[in-house]
Design a protein around this motif. Structure first.
Motif, PDB file in Angstrom:
ATOM      1  N   ARG A  74       1.511  11.968 -10.072  1.00 59.37           N
ATOM      2  CA  ARG A  74       0.918  13.295  -9.945  1.00 59.37           C
ATOM      3  C   ARG A  74       1.959  14.388 -10.151  1.00 59.37           C
ATOM      4  O   ARG A  74       1.680  15.424 -10.739  1.00 59.37           O
ATOM      5  CB  ARG A  74       0.246  13.460  -8.587  1.00 59.37           C
ATOM      6  N   GLU A 113       0.835  -1.208   0.000  1.00 63.85           N
ATOM      7  CA  GLU A 113       0.000   0.000   0.000  1.00 63.85           C
ATOM      8  C   GLU A 113       0.873   1.264   0.000  1.00 63.85           C
ATOM      9  O   GLU A 113       0.577   2.223  -0.713  1.00 63.85           O
ATOM     10  CB  GLU A 113      -0.931  -0.003   1.212  1.00 63.85           C
ATOM     11  N   LEU A 114       1.946   1.254   0.785  1.00 63.88           N
ATOM     12  CA  LEU A 114       2.851   2.393   0.811  1.00 63.88           C
ATOM     13  C   LEU A 114       3.525   2.600  -0.553  1.00 63.88           C
ATOM     14  O   LEU A 114       3.679   3.729  -1.030  1.00 63.88           O
ATOM     15  CB  LEU A 114       3.912   2.221   1.897  1.00 63.88           C
ATOM     16  N   GLU A 115       3.889   1.491  -1.178  1.00 59.65           N
ATOM     17  CA  GLU A 115       4.495   1.581  -2.506  1.00 59.65           C
ATOM     18  C   GLU A 115       3.499   2.143  -3.524  1.00 59.65           C
ATOM     19  O   GLU A 115       3.849   2.990  -4.348  1.00 59.65           O
ATOM     20  CB  GLU A 115       4.998   0.206  -2.952  1.00 59.65           C
ATOM     21  N   ASP A 116       2.256   1.677  -3.459  1.00 56.50           N
ATOM     22  CA  ASP A 116       1.205   2.185  -4.356  1.00 56.50           C
ATOM     23  C   ASP A 116       1.018   3.687  -4.170  1.00 56.50           C
ATOM     24  O   ASP A 116       0.899   4.434  -5.148  1.00 56.50           O
ATOM     25  CB  ASP A 116      -0.122   1.460  -4.113  1.00 56.50           C
ATOM     26  N   GLU A 117       0.993   4.132  -2.918  1.00 58.03           N
ATOM     27  CA  GLU A 117       0.833   5.556  -2.636  1.00 58.03           C
ATOM     28  C   GLU A 117       1.988   6.368  -3.226  1.00 58.03           C
ATOM     29  O   GLU A 117       1.781   7.446  -3.774  1.00 58.03           O
ATOM     30  CB  GLU A 117       0.743   5.797  -1.123  1.00 58.03           C
ATOM     31  N   GLU A 118       3.196   5.838  -3.130  1.00 56.63           N
ATOM     32  CA  GLU A 118       4.367   6.534  -3.677  1.00 56.63           C
ATOM     33  C   GLU A 118       4.291   6.609  -5.203  1.00 56.63           C
ATOM     34  O   GLU A 118       4.622   7.635  -5.794  1.00 56.63           O
ATOM     35  CB  GLU A 118       5.653   5.830  -3.236  1.00 56.63           C
ATOM     36  N   VAL A 145       1.534   6.652  -7.034  1.00 60.23           N
ATOM     37  CA  VAL A 145       0.500   7.650  -7.347  1.00 60.23           C
ATOM     38  C   VAL A 145       1.071   9.055  -7.163  1.00 60.23           C
ATOM     39  O   VAL A 145       0.877   9.933  -7.993  1.00 60.23           O
ATOM     40  CB  VAL A 145      -0.744   7.424  -6.466  1.00 60.23           C
ATOM     41  N   ARG A 146       1.822   9.272  -6.069  1.00 62.31           N
ATOM     42  CA  ARG A 146       2.417  10.586  -5.818  1.00 62.31           C
ATOM     43  C   ARG A 146       3.373  10.972  -6.945  1.00 62.31           C
ATOM     44  O   ARG A 146       3.335  12.091  -7.450  1.00 62.31           O
ATOM     45  CB  ARG A 146       3.174  10.586  -4.482  1.00 62.31           C
ATOM     46  N   GLU A 147       4.223  10.027  -7.379  1.00 64.18           N
ATOM     47  CA  GLU A 147       5.166  10.307  -8.456  1.00 64.18           C
ATOM     48  C   GLU A 147       4.458  10.596  -9.769  1.00 64.18           C
ATOM     49  O   GLU A 147       4.880  11.462 -10.542  1.00 64.18           O
ATOM     50  CB  GLU A 147       6.141   9.152  -8.631  1.00 64.18           C
TER      51      GLU A 147
END
Length: 84
Positions: A81, A70-75, A77-79
């Protein structure tokens, strides 16, 4: 007898050339001797990493892989964006 193409790294090529010169043999003979010797040596090249008991974990690691994902997925998505 099988015929095949083999790509040798430069250090291996140098070792085969040295074997050819020392023994006065052809490339084919040197390569076959080296492969036979390596495969019949009985020495295994497996790497074993030592492990150590670290005791009981201070936190519950039951869902560690899921949380890391989940943390990797969030990162990611952030990249995306940011435009990386």
């Amino acid at each position: 007898m099988a015929r095949t193409t083999v790509t040798l790294e430069s250090d291996v090529e140098a070792m085969i050339a040295r074997l050819m010169a020392e023994r006065g043999i052809s490339f084919k003979e040197a390569l076959n001797q080296a492969v036979r010797r390596g495969l019949s040596s009985g020495v295994r090249a497996d790497f074993v990493m030592p492990s150590f008991d670290m005791g009981s974990p201070l936190v519950d690691l039951t869902h560690a892989s899921r949380i890391a994902g989940e943390l990797e997925d969030e990162e990611i998505v952030r990249e995306l964006r940011v435009g990386r």
